[in-house]
Design a protein around this motif. Structure first.
Motif, PDB file in Angstrom:
ATOM      1  N   PHE A 108       6.203  10.132   3.576  1.00 45.54           N
ATOM      2  CA  PHE A 108       4.875   9.603   3.274  1.00 45.54           C
ATOM      3  C   PHE A 108       4.495  10.014   1.855  1.00 45.54           C
ATOM      4  O   PHE A 108       4.933  11.058   1.369  1.00 45.54           O
ATOM      5  CB  PHE A 108       3.841  10.165   4.256  1.00 45.54           C
ATOM      6  CG  PHE A 108       3.986   9.641   5.659  1.00 45.54           C
ATOM      7  CD1 PHE A 108       3.373   8.459   6.036  1.00 45.54           C
ATOM      8  CD2 PHE A 108       4.741  10.329   6.601  1.00 45.54           C
ATOM      9  CE1 PHE A 108       3.504   7.966   7.331  1.00 45.54           C
ATOM     10  CE2 PHE A 108       4.881   9.846   7.898  1.00 45.54           C
ATOM     11  CZ  PHE A 108       4.259   8.668   8.256  1.00 45.54           C
ATOM     12  N   ASP A 109       3.650   9.215   1.230  1.00 46.13           N
ATOM     13  CA  ASP A 109       3.185   9.589  -0.110  1.00 46.13           C
ATOM     14  C   ASP A 109       2.300  10.833  -0.046  1.00 46.13           C
ATOM     15  O   ASP A 109       2.296  11.648  -0.960  1.00 46.13           O
ATOM     16  CB  ASP A 109       2.431   8.414  -0.743  1.00 46.13           C
ATOM     17  CG  ASP A 109       3.348   7.227  -0.992  1.00 46.13           C
ATOM     18  OD1 ASP A 109       4.365   7.414  -1.686  1.00 46.13           O
ATOM     19  OD2 ASP A 109       3.081   6.133  -0.476  1.00 46.13           O
ATOM     20  N   VAL A 110       1.545  10.952   1.039  1.00 45.85           N
ATOM     21  CA  VAL A 110       0.650  12.100   1.214  1.00 45.85           C
ATOM     22  C   VAL A 110       0.632  12.478   2.692  1.00 45.85           C
ATOM     23  O   VAL A 110       0.717  11.605   3.556  1.00 45.85           O
ATOM     24  CB  VAL A 110      -0.808  11.741   0.796  1.00 45.85           C
ATOM     25  CG1 VAL A 110      -1.745  12.916   1.051  1.00 45.85           C
ATOM     26  CG2 VAL A 110      -0.878  11.332  -0.664  1.00 45.85           C
ATOM     27  N   GLU A 111       0.550  13.776   2.991  1.00 44.38           N
ATOM     28  CA  GLU A 111       0.370  14.212   4.382  1.00 44.38           C
ATOM     29  C   GLU A 111      -0.830  15.146   4.463  1.00 44.38           C
ATOM     30  O   GLU A 111      -1.053  15.977   3.587  1.00 44.38           O
ATOM     31  CB  GLU A 111       1.616  14.939   4.896  1.00 44.38           C
ATOM     32  CG  GLU A 111       2.812  14.018   5.005  1.00 44.38           C
ATOM     33  CD  GLU A 111       3.735  14.366   6.168  1.00 44.38           C
ATOM     34  OE1 GLU A 111       3.229  14.795   7.232  1.00 44.38           O
ATOM     35  OE2 GLU A 111       4.957  14.200   6.004  1.00 44.38           O
ATOM     36  N   VAL A 112      -1.611  14.989   5.522  1.00 43.97           N
ATOM     37  CA  VAL A 112      -2.796  15.816   5.746  1.00 43.97           C
ATOM     38  C   VAL A 112      -2.683  16.375   7.159  1.00 43.97           C
ATOM     39  O   VAL A 112      -2.287  15.663   8.083  1.00 43.97           O
ATOM     40  CB  VAL A 112      -4.084  14.956   5.630  1.00 43.97           C
ATOM     41  CG1 VAL A 112      -5.325  15.781   5.978  1.00 43.97           C
ATOM     42  CG2 VAL A 112      -4.208  14.353   4.236  1.00 43.97           C
ATOM     43  N   ILE A 150     -11.967  14.070  10.099  1.00 40.61           N
ATOM     44  CA  ILE A 150     -11.007  13.632   9.076  1.00 40.61           C
ATOM     45  C   ILE A 150     -11.758  13.104   7.848  1.00 40.61           C
ATOM     46  O   ILE A 150     -11.427  13.436   6.702  1.00 40.61           O
ATOM     47  CB  ILE A 150     -10.062  12.539   9.640  1.00 40.61           C
ATOM     48  CG1 ILE A 150      -9.065  13.163  10.614  1.00 40.61           C
ATOM     49  CG2 ILE A 150      -9.328  11.811   8.510  1.00 40.61           C
ATOM     50  CD1 ILE A 150      -8.223  12.156  11.401  1.00 40.61           C
ATOM     51  N   ILE A 151     -12.778  12.289   8.089  1.00 38.68           N
ATOM     52  CA  ILE A 151     -13.512  11.698   6.956  1.00 38.68           C
ATOM     53  C   ILE A 151     -14.238  12.794   6.164  1.00 38.68           C
ATOM     54  O   ILE A 151     -14.256  12.781   4.934  1.00 38.68           O
ATOM     55  CB  ILE A 151     -14.505  10.617   7.444  1.00 38.68           C
ATOM     56  CG1 ILE A 151     -13.752   9.493   8.165  1.00 38.68           C
ATOM     57  CG2 ILE A 151     -15.288  10.037   6.268  1.00 38.68           C
ATOM     58  CD1 ILE A 151     -14.646   8.609   9.015  1.00 38.68           C
ATOM     59  N   ALA A 152     -14.808  13.766   6.886  1.00 33.88           N
ATOM     60  CA  ALA A 152     -15.474  14.868   6.191  1.00 33.88           C
ATOM     61  C   ALA A 152     -14.460  15.641   5.342  1.00 33.88           C
ATOM     62  O   ALA A 152     -14.784  16.140   4.266  1.00 33.88           O
ATOM     63  CB  ALA A 152     -16.159  15.793   7.200  1.00 33.88           C
ATOM     64  N   PRO A 189       0.821  -1.218   0.000  1.00 31.76           N
ATOM     65  CA  PRO A 189       0.000   0.000   0.000  1.00 31.76           C
ATOM     66  C   PRO A 189       0.852   1.264   0.000  1.00 31.76           C
ATOM     67  O   PRO A 189       2.034   1.221   0.351  1.00 31.76           O
ATOM     68  CB  PRO A 189      -0.778  -0.106   1.317  1.00 31.76           C
ATOM     69  CG  PRO A 189       0.055  -0.974   2.189  1.00 31.76           C
ATOM     70  CD  PRO A 189       0.876  -1.865   1.309  1.00 31.76           C
ATOM     71  N   LYS A 190       0.240   2.368  -0.389  1.00 32.73           N
ATOM     72  CA  LYS A 190       0.893   3.666  -0.256  1.00 32.73           C
ATOM     73  C   LYS A 190       0.699   4.150   1.187  1.00 32.73           C
ATOM     74  O   LYS A 190      -0.121   3.607   1.920  1.00 32.73           O
ATOM     75  CB  LYS A 190       0.271   4.668  -1.237  1.00 32.73           C
ATOM     76  CG  LYS A 190       0.530   4.321  -2.702  1.00 32.73           C
ATOM     77  CD  LYS A 190      -0.178   5.286  -3.642  1.00 32.73           C
ATOM     78  CE  LYS A 190      -1.670   5.028  -3.667  1.00 32.73           C
ATOM     79  NZ  LYS A 190      -2.419   5.863  -4.596  1.00 32.73           N
ATOM     80  N   THR A 191       1.465   5.168   1.578  1.00 30.95           N
ATOM     81  CA  THR A 191       1.369   5.627   2.969  1.00 30.95           C
ATOM     82  C   THR A 191       0.864   7.069   3.036  1.00 30.95           C
ATOM     83  O   THR A 191       1.238   7.910   2.224  1.00 30.95           O
ATOM     84  CB  THR A 191       2.735   5.549   3.677  1.00 30.95           C
ATOM     85  OG1 THR A 191       3.665   6.351   2.947  1.00 30.95           O
ATOM     86  CG2 THR A 191       3.235   4.126   3.755  1.00 30.95           C
ATOM     87  N   MET A 192       0.005   7.326   4.021  1.00 30.39           N
ATOM     88  CA  MET A 192      -0.532   8.666   4.248  1.00 30.39           C
ATOM     89  C   MET A 192      -0.348   9.013   5.727  1.00 30.39           C
ATOM     90  O   MET A 192      -0.627   8.175   6.589  1.00 30.39           O
ATOM     91  CB  MET A 192      -2.029   8.692   3.905  1.00 30.39           C
ATOM     92  CG  MET A 192      -2.723  10.011   4.223  1.00 30.39           C
ATOM     93  SD  MET A 192      -4.531   9.953   3.972  1.00 30.39           S
ATOM     94  CE  MET A 192      -4.652   9.890   2.207  1.00 30.39           C
ATOM     95  N   ALA A 193       0.135  10.210   6.002  1.00 30.73           N
ATOM     96  CA  ALA A 193       0.209  10.677   7.391  1.00 30.73           C
ATOM     97  C   ALA A 193      -0.933  11.653   7.618  1.00 30.73           C
ATOM     98  O   ALA A 193      -1.168  12.530   6.785  1.00 30.73           O
ATOM     99  CB  ALA A 193       1.532  11.371   7.645  1.00 30.73           C
TER     100      ALA A 193
END
Lengths: 199, 463
Positions: free
Chosen positions: B271-275, B187-189, B163-167
């Motif tokens: 990470f591939d993506v950070e939020v 977070i989901i919203a 899998p890819k990784t997201m922080a």
């Protein structure tokens, strides 16, 4: 698993996004202990609406479901795949699938194809204009075609090979039993075990 | 370059890697329940295979089981058959099972942690999408389908794409009355129900570190509602303290802790993506629609679909409002509730019951609604009774039930009627999820309790 190379069928346009697993098959239909007979639960709530697409005679015999984005979100129930297959679907097309649903579909031989949202919308328009439109899915060539249209799609090569050969994952893995034995012989001692039972 | 926590755990479990093929990953713990396993055991029988590692496998009964009169046979013959089938399969294949009436019976994701079987660094699977719950311990845990259940039973491995990784960094501090449920709903919203597709999410930041173990489980539990198969949190002292003393905690605890302390994302990992999310800005959250991404602050109004730019999302919002029987612009707090459900693998642990009981203590729930309190496991129920929480619930007018998934998915008799509206501490507000035609608002245990007292969606601050 049945081999999948090509399929020619008609489409069913399901103009909804976020078609979750509770819509595909509600929980009360999950109580069977077999892999068959789940077609009665497919889209059970929506099918009580006479306007629902599967209640239209021209779409009744479709084998290619064309749905909105985020198809199959929610639970891990493989019953969602079985319900679609038991009903007669061979292919589902969407612009985005939930991970677990997609994995399950690939285990069971239901082909899930990712197209762009605009390609999905073009397909909806074409099917609605002519419900008898023949749609050809060619897994070997990785294309979906109808009328004058020819659309290429991407799919993992390994998954494609397995589907085309109709191969059972477990058989493939057991061919590597030696690697599993070797891995197990080196596992850390502190890792938990369920047996013997400790209270 | 360093590695993320998910990458470290993955790498430690690769049995076989070959270019152009999925990695074969070893599974440390396999949890089983009655709904997604019968066809898998059937498959083993057909191929004359056995369960490779019964000692890494454990079963319990949760989805179908009644929460009342559990001493009687299960009334629904189809549910009964499914539970009986699980019992027979476990007996035949030598798998440990905790059946209805046993102190360790309960929702599979509550049972694993309470037995101390859920530990950092493990790979954990179950034929249930909320397996992501166990990621709170720093385990790589995810839901699988029945074909994969059979695969794990036969081989103790799974072929998986990396899998890819997201922080997701949750910085700052939560205000009083705001919980981990509000964090994950927010977070989901923010990222949407498809935002996490293809990723393992690692939850990080001050607000996450400050959460209790059980609150962390709530966050990881709903990773799947954000589209991610797995969500995890690096283990720390909070994790170690929670495991210590549990029945299956490591005998050489110090050796285990030594290893667990290596389980973190390296400073130079990418990470591939950070939020990013700011905990200070969060308020109690509630869903208004029919997917978990359709949520707002409890203090807000029902959104107007006309304000949504994306045509697809707008259409979904319009349909959701019709299904939910809500009007755009209506204050969320004006929504009257028929049933409050406190329970599920999201919010059915002892801390959840304590938090709700604290609010209900000495008060009566509104006569306009019913409240079901369903402990996540028989063990949680016993603990609550030892603390007198059962009396608090019963005295307030709520129903004190036995353990199981219950109204979260309405597979047993605990269901909503058509158009009946719930405030539910569970995880999915899909159409018909809690009963055909039922309308679900997802909330935290605090909002559930306050709502039970006032009859309309409320937070403790409204009392």
């Amino acid at each position: 698993m049945e081999k999948f190379v090509t399929h020619v069928g008609t489409g069913v346009p399901l103009r909804r996004s976020n078609v979750d697993t509770d819509q595909i098959i509600p929980a009360v239909y999950l109580k069977r202990v077999t892999r068959s007979g789940f077609e009665d639960g497919l889209f059970a709530a929506w099918r009580s609406d006479p306007d629902f697409v599967l209640n239209q005679p021209e779409f009744k015999n479709g084998t290619i479901l064309v749905a909105g984005a985020d198809f199959g979100t929610g639970s891990s129930r493989e019953h969602a795949v079985w319900a679609l297959q038991n009903y007669g679907f061979k292919v589902v097309i969407s612009s985005r699938f939930a991970d677990i649903f997609r994995g399950n579909s690939q285990k069971g031989g239901l082909l899930t194809i990712l197209l762009s949202q605009s390609e999905v919308e073009d397909l909806w328009v074409a099917i609605e204009a002519n419900p008898a439109l023949a749609i050809t899915v060619n897994l070997e060539a990785k294309t979906v075609s109808y009328g004058e249209q020819l659309i290429a799609f991407e799919i993992d090569d390994y998954v494609r090979w397995r589907l085309m050969e109709g191969l059972d994952d477990i058989g493939l893995t057991l061919g590597n039993s030696d690697s599993i034995d070797a891995f197990e012989s080196k596992r850390a001692a502190h890792k938990p075990k369920t047996l013997p039972i400790r209270a | 370059m360093g590695k993320t926590l998910a990458e470290k755990i993955w790498q430690e479990h690769v049995v076989r890697a070959k270019e152009g093929e999925p990695d074969l990953i070893y599974i440390d713990l396999h949890l089983i329940h009655e709904v997604t396993s019968p066809q898998a055991f059937d498959g083993l029988r057909l191929s004359n295979r056995k369960v490779r590692r019964p000692d890494l496998t454990i079963a319990t009964e949760d989805h179908n089981v009644p929460t009342q009169n559990i001493n009687l046979p299960i009334a629904d013959p189809v549910s009964k058959l499914q539970v009986d089938t699980l019992r027979a399969n476990c007996a035949e294949f030598g798998v440990r099972i905790h059946s209805l009436g046993d102190a360790e019976q309960g929702i599979v994701h509550v049972v694993g942690p309470q037995l101390g079987l859920t530990q950092p660094g493990l790979t954990i699977v179950c034929g249930d999408s909320h397996t992501s719950t166990h990621g709170a311990f720093g385990a790589l845990a995810f839901g699988i389908g029945t074909s994969e259940v059979e695969h794990v039973l036969a081989t103790q491995t799974l072929p998986l794409q990396r899998p890819k990784t997201m922080a997701i960094n949750v910085n700052g501090k939560l205000k009083p009355g705001v919980t981990s449920k509000d964090i994950i709903l927010a977070i989901i919203a923010k990222i949407g129900t498809g935002g996490g597709q293809g990723y393992v999410i690692e939850y990080r930041g001050e607000a996450i570190r400050n959460l209790s173990m059980e609150a962390r489980m709530t966050v990881c539990n709903m990773s799947i509602e954000a589209g991610a198969r797995a969500g995890l949190i690096a283990p720390d002292e909070t994790t170690f303290a929670y495991i210590k003393g549990k029945p299956h905690a490591p005998e050489d605890f110090d050796a285990a802790v030594q290893y667990w302390k290596t389980l973190f994302t390296d400073a130079d990992a990418k990470f591939d993506v950070e939020v990013d999310l700011n905990a200070d800005e969060l308020e109690p959250f509630v869903t208004w629609g029919t997917n978990p991404g359709q949520g707002v602050f409890l203090n807000a109004n029902v959104p107007n679909p006309a304000d949504i730019a994306d045509a697809e999302e707008r259409g979904a919002a319009e349909r959701a409002l019709v299904y939910m029987g809500l009007t755009a612009g209506q204050p969320m707090k004006s929504v009257a509730i028929d049933t409050v459900f406190l329970g599920s693998c999201t919010n059915g642990r002892i801390e959840d019951l304590r938090a709700a009981a604290e609010i209900l203590k000495g008060r009566k729930i509104s006569t306009s609604l019913r409240m079901l309190v369903v402990p996540g496991s028989a063990r949680v129920r016993l603990q609550a009774e030892a603390e007198g929480l059962d009396k608090v619930f019963i005295d307030s007018g709520a129903e004190w039930r036995n353990a199981g998934c219950s109204m979260c998915l309405g597979m047993n008799p605990d269901q909503l009627k058509p158009e009946e509206r719930s405030a539910s501490t569970s995880n999915r507000n899909f159409e018909g999820r809690q009963g055909k035609g039922g309308r679900t608002h997802l909330v935290s245990p605090l909002v559930a309790a306050a709502t039970a007292l006032r009859g309309t969606l409320s937070s403790p601050a409204d009392l």
